[in-house]
Enzyme design. Structure first.
Site, PDB file in Angstrom:
ATOM      1  N   TRP A   1       0.822  -1.213   0.000  1.00  0.00           N
ATOM      2  CA  TRP A   1       0.000   0.000   0.000  1.00  0.00           C
ATOM      3  C   TRP A   1       0.857   1.265   0.000  1.00  0.00           C
ATOM      4  O   TRP A   1       0.315   2.356  -0.153  1.00  0.00           O
ATOM      5  CB  TRP A   1      -0.905   0.005   1.238  1.00  0.00           C
ATOM      6  CG  TRP A   1      -0.206  -0.495   2.473  1.00  0.00           C
ATOM      7  CD1 TRP A   1      -0.249  -1.772   2.962  1.00  0.00           C
ATOM      8  CD2 TRP A   1       0.678   0.225   3.332  1.00  0.00           C
ATOM      9  NE1 TRP A   1       0.561  -1.883   4.073  1.00  0.00           N
ATOM     10  CE2 TRP A   1       1.141  -0.667   4.327  1.00  0.00           C
ATOM     11  CE3 TRP A   1       1.136   1.546   3.360  1.00  0.00           C
ATOM     12  CZ2 TRP A   1       2.027  -0.300   5.329  1.00  0.00           C
ATOM     13  CZ3 TRP A   1       2.029   1.921   4.359  1.00  0.00           C
ATOM     14  CH2 TRP A   1       2.459   1.002   5.323  1.00  0.00           C
ATOM     15  N   ASN A   2       2.165   1.164   0.206  1.00  0.00           N
ATOM     16  CA  ASN A   2       2.930   2.421   0.314  1.00  0.00           C
ATOM     17  C   ASN A   2       3.227   3.052  -1.041  1.00  0.00           C
ATOM     18  O   ASN A   2       3.290   4.272  -1.159  1.00  0.00           O
ATOM     19  CB  ASN A   2       4.213   2.225   1.141  1.00  0.00           C
ATOM     20  CG  ASN A   2       5.141   1.199   0.566  1.00  0.00           C
ATOM     21  OD1 ASN A   2       4.735   0.337  -0.214  1.00  0.00           O
ATOM     22  ND2 ASN A   2       6.410   1.264   0.943  1.00  0.00           N
TER      23      ASN A   2
ATOM     24  N   LYS B   1      -2.574  -8.951  -7.050  1.00  0.00           N
ATOM     25  CA  LYS B   1      -3.407  -8.817  -5.852  1.00  0.00           C
ATOM     26  C   LYS B   1      -2.863  -7.626  -5.063  1.00  0.00           C
ATOM     27  O   LYS B   1      -1.850  -7.719  -4.383  1.00  0.00           O
ATOM     28  CB  LYS B   1      -3.343 -10.086  -4.984  1.00  0.00           C
ATOM     29  CG  LYS B   1      -4.397 -10.034  -3.877  1.00  0.00           C
ATOM     30  CD  LYS B   1      -3.930 -10.600  -2.564  1.00  0.00           C
ATOM     31  CE  LYS B   1      -3.051  -9.721  -1.747  1.00  0.00           C
ATOM     32  NZ  LYS B   1      -3.624  -8.445  -1.280  1.00  0.00           N
TER      33      LYS B   1
ATOM     34  N   ALA C   1      -2.779  -4.441  -2.223  1.00  0.00           N
ATOM     35  CA  ALA C   1      -3.110  -4.346  -0.796  1.00  0.00           C
ATOM     36  C   ALA C   1      -4.564  -3.917  -0.658  1.00  0.00           C
ATOM     37  O   ALA C   1      -5.033  -3.045  -1.402  1.00  0.00           O
ATOM     38  CB  ALA C   1      -2.189  -3.335  -0.121  1.00  0.00           C
TER      39      ALA C   1
ATOM     40  N   GLY D   1       6.534  -6.209   0.448  1.00  0.00           N
ATOM     41  CA  GLY D   1       5.839  -6.023   1.716  1.00  0.00           C
ATOM     42  C   GLY D   1       6.726  -6.418   2.874  1.00  0.00           C
ATOM     43  O   GLY D   1       7.960  -6.325   2.790  1.00  0.00           O
ATOM     44  N   SER D   2       6.103  -6.895   3.936  1.00  0.00           N
ATOM     45  CA  SER D   2       6.861  -7.175   5.155  1.00  0.00           C
ATOM     46  C   SER D   2       7.660  -8.475   5.035  1.00  0.00           C
ATOM     47  O   SER D   2       7.286  -9.392   4.287  1.00  0.00           O
ATOM     48  CB  SER D   2       5.908  -7.282   6.343  1.00  0.00           C
ATOM     49  OG  SER D   2       5.006  -8.346   6.131  1.00  0.00           O
TER      50      SER D   2
ATOM     51  N   GLU E   1      10.702  -8.264  -2.284  1.00  0.00           N
ATOM     52  CA  GLU E   1      11.266  -6.971  -1.889  1.00  0.00           C
ATOM     53  C   GLU E   1      10.646  -6.697  -0.526  1.00  0.00           C
ATOM     54  O   GLU E   1       9.463  -6.394  -0.427  1.00  0.00           O
ATOM     55  CB  GLU E   1      10.886  -5.925  -2.935  1.00  0.00           C
ATOM     56  CG  GLU E   1      11.812  -4.736  -2.907  1.00  0.00           C
ATOM     57  CD  GLU E   1      11.302  -3.695  -1.961  1.00  0.00           C
ATOM     58  OE1 GLU E   1      11.828  -3.655  -0.823  1.00  0.00           O
ATOM     59  OE2 GLU E   1      10.402  -2.950  -2.332  1.00  0.00           O
ATOM     60  N   LEU E   2      11.452  -6.875   0.516  1.00  0.00           N
ATOM     61  CA  LEU E   2      10.913  -6.909   1.882  1.00  0.00           C
ATOM     62  C   LEU E   2      11.333  -5.662   2.666  1.00  0.00           C
ATOM     63  O   LEU E   2      11.612  -4.628   2.101  1.00  0.00           O
ATOM     64  CB  LEU E   2      11.345  -8.201   2.559  1.00  0.00           C
ATOM     65  CG  LEU E   2      11.014  -9.463   1.738  1.00  0.00           C
ATOM     66  CD1 LEU E   2      11.551 -10.709   2.405  1.00  0.00           C
ATOM     67  CD2 LEU E   2       9.520  -9.581   1.498  1.00  0.00           C
TER      68      LEU E   2
ATOM     69  N   CYS F   1      10.450   1.640   2.316  1.00  0.00           N
ATOM     70  CA  CYS F   1      11.461   0.646   2.694  1.00  0.00           C
ATOM     71  C   CYS F   1      12.876   1.204   2.561  1.00  0.00           C
ATOM     72  O   CYS F   1      13.820   0.646   3.101  1.00  0.00           O
ATOM     73  CB  CYS F   1      11.292  -0.620   1.874  1.00  0.00           C
ATOM     74  SG  CYS F   1      11.231  -0.273   0.119  1.00  0.00           S
TER      75      CYS F   1
ATOM     76  N   GLU G   1      12.601  -2.071  11.803  1.00  0.00           N
ATOM     77  CA  GLU G   1      12.136  -1.025  10.896  1.00  0.00           C
ATOM     78  C   GLU G   1      11.003  -0.222  11.539  1.00  0.00           C
ATOM     79  O   GLU G   1      10.163  -0.775  12.249  1.00  0.00           O
ATOM     80  CB  GLU G   1      11.613  -1.704   9.620  1.00  0.00           C
ATOM     81  CG  GLU G   1      11.254  -0.740   8.522  1.00  0.00           C
ATOM     82  CD  GLU G   1      10.855  -1.462   7.234  1.00  0.00           C
ATOM     83  OE1 GLU G   1      10.275  -2.566   7.314  1.00  0.00           O
ATOM     84  OE2 GLU G   1      11.131  -0.928   6.160  1.00  0.00           O
TER      85      GLU G   1
HETATM   86  P1  NAD Z   1       2.115  -6.810   4.581  1.00  0.00           P
HETATM   87  O1  NAD Z   1       3.340  -7.547   4.229  1.00  0.00           O
HETATM   88  O2  NAD Z   1       1.122  -7.470   5.497  1.00  0.00           O
HETATM   89  O3  NAD Z   1       1.305  -6.393   3.248  1.00  0.00           O
HETATM   90  C1  NAD Z   1       1.860  -6.362   1.946  1.00  0.00           C
HETATM   91  C2  NAD Z   1       0.978  -7.169   0.988  1.00  0.00           C
HETATM   92  O4  NAD Z   1       0.907  -8.525   1.440  1.00  0.00           O
HETATM   93  C3  NAD Z   1      -0.471  -6.691   0.900  1.00  0.00           C
HETATM   94  O5  NAD Z   1      -0.935  -6.867  -0.418  1.00  0.00           O
HETATM   95  C4  NAD Z   1      -1.189  -7.641   1.834  1.00  0.00           C
HETATM   96  O6  NAD Z   1      -2.565  -7.750   1.511  1.00  0.00           O
HETATM   97  C5  NAD Z   1      -0.455  -8.936   1.546  1.00  0.00           C
HETATM   98  N1  NAD Z   1      -0.548  -9.935   2.612  1.00  0.00           N
HETATM   99  C6  NAD Z   1      -0.603  -9.740   3.942  1.00  0.00           C
HETATM  100  N2  NAD Z   1      -0.656 -10.910   4.590  1.00  0.00           N
HETATM  101  C7  NAD Z   1      -0.633 -11.875   3.646  1.00  0.00           C
HETATM  102  C8  NAD Z   1      -0.670 -13.304   3.692  1.00  0.00           C
HETATM  103  N3  NAD Z   1      -0.718 -13.958   4.838  1.00  0.00           N
HETATM  104  N4  NAD Z   1      -0.632 -13.977   2.523  1.00  0.00           N
HETATM  105  C9  NAD Z   1      -0.578 -13.334   1.359  1.00  0.00           C
HETATM  106  N5  NAD Z   1      -0.537 -11.983   1.252  1.00  0.00           N
HETATM  107  C10 NAD Z   1      -0.561 -11.266   2.382  1.00  0.00           C
HETATM  108  O7  NAD Z   1       2.544  -5.457   5.188  1.00  0.00           O
HETATM  109  P2  NAD Z   1       1.735  -4.598   6.262  1.00  0.00           P
HETATM  110  O8  NAD Z   1       1.325  -5.379   7.459  1.00  0.00           O
HETATM  111  O9  NAD Z   1       0.634  -3.918   5.552  1.00  0.00           O
HETATM  112  O10 NAD Z   1       2.857  -3.598   6.711  1.00  0.00           O
HETATM  113  C11 NAD Z   1       3.663  -3.990   7.804  1.00  0.00           C
HETATM  114  C12 NAD Z   1       5.080  -3.708   7.557  1.00  0.00           C
HETATM  115  O11 NAD Z   1       5.516  -4.280   6.318  1.00  0.00           O
HETATM  116  C13 NAD Z   1       5.441  -2.250   7.414  1.00  0.00           C
HETATM  117  O12 NAD Z   1       5.490  -1.627   8.647  1.00  0.00           O
HETATM  118  C14 NAD Z   1       6.766  -2.365   6.715  1.00  0.00           C
HETATM  119  O13 NAD Z   1       7.761  -2.684   7.634  1.00  0.00           O
HETATM  120  C15 NAD Z   1       6.567  -3.523   5.785  1.00  0.00           C
HETATM  121  N6  NAD Z   1       6.218  -3.083   4.420  1.00  0.00           N
HETATM  122  C16 NAD Z   1       7.224  -2.958   3.551  1.00  0.00           C
HETATM  123  C17 NAD Z   1       6.957  -2.504   2.285  1.00  0.00           C
HETATM  124  C18 NAD Z   1       8.067  -2.332   1.293  1.00  0.00           C
HETATM  125  O14 NAD Z   1       7.992  -1.449   0.480  1.00  0.00           O
HETATM  126  N7  NAD Z   1       9.065  -3.187   1.327  1.00  0.00           N
HETATM  127  C19 NAD Z   1       5.668  -2.188   1.894  1.00  0.00           C
HETATM  128  C20 NAD Z   1       4.629  -2.368   2.826  1.00  0.00           C
HETATM  129  C21 NAD Z   1       4.932  -2.814   4.085  1.00  0.00           C
END
Ligand code: NAD
Length: 504
Positions: A175-176, A199, A201, A252-253, A274-275, A308, A405
């Site tokens: 979502w960022n 898919k 966010a 994502g995370s 890309e975490l 990130c 982070e």
């Molecule tokens: P997240 O990893 O939960 O979300 C990222 C994506 O993963 C979204 O599309 C979400 O719907 C999906 N997702 C979440 N849980 C899933 C699962 N179990 N199976 C499949 N897909 C899933 O991230 P968040 O909780 O929204 O954010 C938390 C932390 O993640 C942030 O504080 C940051 O540290 C990190 N983050 C990093 C980036 C980056 O650019 N690298 C981007 C977003 C978040």
């Protein structure tokens, strides 16, 4: 990042996103329909889209099911052979048309991004241009996926290495950067000849669906680019178990990245991740203080800290430590917090309350353990998703903020004495995405660029990303690279072909 000097006008946060969306010329951008096999699906169930600044529900979107994801996978597979057979030049033309449409609609796309993500409108506009840049970049990279001819070790033979599309790809995006993280993946996949299912966010579906509208208009055929919004676990399960999905790209995370890597193991997919980051920002005492302050401000507060690449640990050499803290604190105090649709805003809300709460936990932990706090002034009470730009000085390696982070507008400043010491402290992390070094010594810059264990290093700059660079991290910050000439390889297989018996 654009810093405004105008005084914050204490806007009425409620209703702002809704009013801006009512003025959009492109009504289809707010229809909230998913794109499956060339059809726009309204869905039986709808999920609300929330303005993170006000907490107001201002739109809704189709909640797709696992069954619909199965349909999307089948459609992608059906579209695959025609798409891979299309010439790279023709595919590139479609990608360029898509990029042009994004730029032509940049203003309206930016309103969507800001309304659901929260970032200031100027940053959202920048994201649209950044995102379109990946489509243009990969349009050309697809035309240059040359392969190799190997000087043969076998007399009378010809050895070739071809790059061929891997098959259907899937992307799970954050979502960022709700637009650019889609085009960075989809541009590479489509240029390689692979259909891709996205898919996004759940927090930022409208930006993704608007980008899909433009893909369709640009001529991307049905099934080649699809977007399904819904529950992450329900929608990712079919993607993970289906053997027709050959590549999976995630941003994502680190926690979710690990889960997806594990889930993809059963069908041995090619996974790129890309975490998280935890970027060290090293400032030596030979630097121009103003430049260091400007650099740290940009590296910490862009995207309201939800980046990130954000500077998470600002190490400052003892000789300029006090002067830096004073100047940095003054600069942070001037940042304007508010609704991203207010042109005066520098720092918007956190997209997710959990991210704001994590910032507060880190602040409390640091202050309890002896850090000093100063923060931007705020005249009005703001909803919980907001975190005031905050400086924590005197941070030590034991504090939470030095170990994990932040992903928000909280800057941690830590003193250091020697180069050797700060390299060891910067590298003492399981994260390895980006690092920054500010120094006037060329020798030191060269030494550090070699010894720092990060995938991307900015020397005397806070701005280094863009389509030509290999974006990605070391250690638990990820796998693979996006953008650059390497990015397309995440969606291609190498095929070695040996032609024997060629002697006359
Ligand atoms: P997240 O990893 O939960 O979300 C990222 C994506 O993963 C979204 O599309 C979400 O719907 C999906 N997702 C979440 N849980 C899933 C699962 N179990 N199976 C499949 N897909 C899933 O991230 P968040 O909780 O929204 O954010 C938390 C932390 O993640 C942030 O504080 C940051 O540290 C990190 N983050 C990093 C980036 C980056 O650019 N690298 C981007 C977003 C978040």
């Amino acid at each position: 990042m654009v810093f405004q000097t105008a005084r914050h006008k204490n806007p009425d946060l409620l209703g702002l996103a809704r009013r801006h969306l009512q003025n959009l010329r492109r009504r289809d951008f707010v229809a909230g329909t998913a794109l499956i096999d060339g059809r726009w699906i309204a869905g039986d169930q709808r999920d609300a889209v929330v303005d993170p600044a006000s907490g107001e529900e201002f739109a809704d979107v189709a909640r797709c099911s696992a069954v619909e994801m199965e349909l999307a996978i089948a459609a992608a597979e059906r579209s695959s052979s025609a798409w891979r057979a299309m010439s790279p030049v023709k595919r590139g033309g479609i990608l360029r048309a898509w990029a042009s449409l994004m730029l032509a609609n940049a203003g309206e796309l930016a309103v969507l991004v800001t309304s659901e993500q929260g970032k200031p409108l100027a940053e959202a506009r920048h994201e649209i241009a950044y995102g379109a840049g990946f489509l243009e970049w990969f349009a050309a990279e697809g035309e240059r996926a040359y392969g190799e001819t190997i000087p043969s070790h076998k007399p009378g033979s010809l050895l070739q290495v071809r790059m061929q599309p891997i098959g259907v790809a899937a992307a799970i995006t954050p979502w960022n950067f709700p637009v650019a993280m889609i085009t960075r993946k989809a541009g590479a996949a489509l240029a390689a000849g692979c259909p891709i299912i996205v898919k996004p966010a759940p927090e930022t579906p409208l930006s993704a669906l608007a980008v899909a509208r433009l893909a369709e208009e640009a001529g991307v055929p049905p099934g080649v680019f699809q977007v399904l919004v819904g529950d992450p676990i329900e929608l990712s399960a079919p993607l993970l178990r289906d053997t027709r999905i050959r590549a999976l790209s995630f941003t994502g995370s680190t926690e979710v990245g690990r889960l997806l890597l594990k889930g993809a193991a059963a069908t041995v997919k090619k996974v790129s991740l890309e975490l998280g980051g935890h970027a060290p920002f090293l400032i030596f005492d030979d630097v121009d203080l103003d430049k260091a302050v400007k650099g740290a401000l940009a590296a910490k507060f862009a995207t309201s800290g939800q980046d990130c690449l954000a500077a998470n640990r600002i190490y400052v050499q003892r000789g300029i430590y006090d002067a830096f803290v004073e100047a940095f604190s003054a600069a942070i105090t001037r940042l304007k917090v508010g609704h991203g649709l207010d042109p005066a805003t520098d720092i918007g809300p956190m997209t997710k309350l959990s991210v704001a709460n994590k910032c507060r936990t880190q602040i409390d932990d640091a202050v309890t353990k002896g850090a000093r706090l100063s923060s931007a002034r705020q005249e009005q009470a703001l909803p919980q998703n907001f975190v005031l730009p905050t400086l924590l000085s005197g941070v030590t390696d034991e504090m939470l903020i030095a170990r994990e982070e932040t992903f928000g507008p909280v800057a941690a400043v830590l003193p250091f004495d020697t180069e050797e010491e700060v390299i060891a402290r910067a590298n003492a992390s399981e994260m390895g995405l980006a690092a920054y070094v500010y120094t006037d010594s060329l020798r030191r810059a060269l030494r550090l660029s070699e010894s720092i264990e990060y995938g991307m290093v900015g020397i005397n700059t806070a701005s280094f990303t863009g389509p030509p660079i290999p974006f990605g991290g070391w250690k638990q910050s990820g796998l693979g690279r996006e953008g650059s000439r390497h990015g397309i390889g995440e969606y291609m297989e190498l095929k070695y072909v040996c032609f024997g018996d060629l002697a006359a």
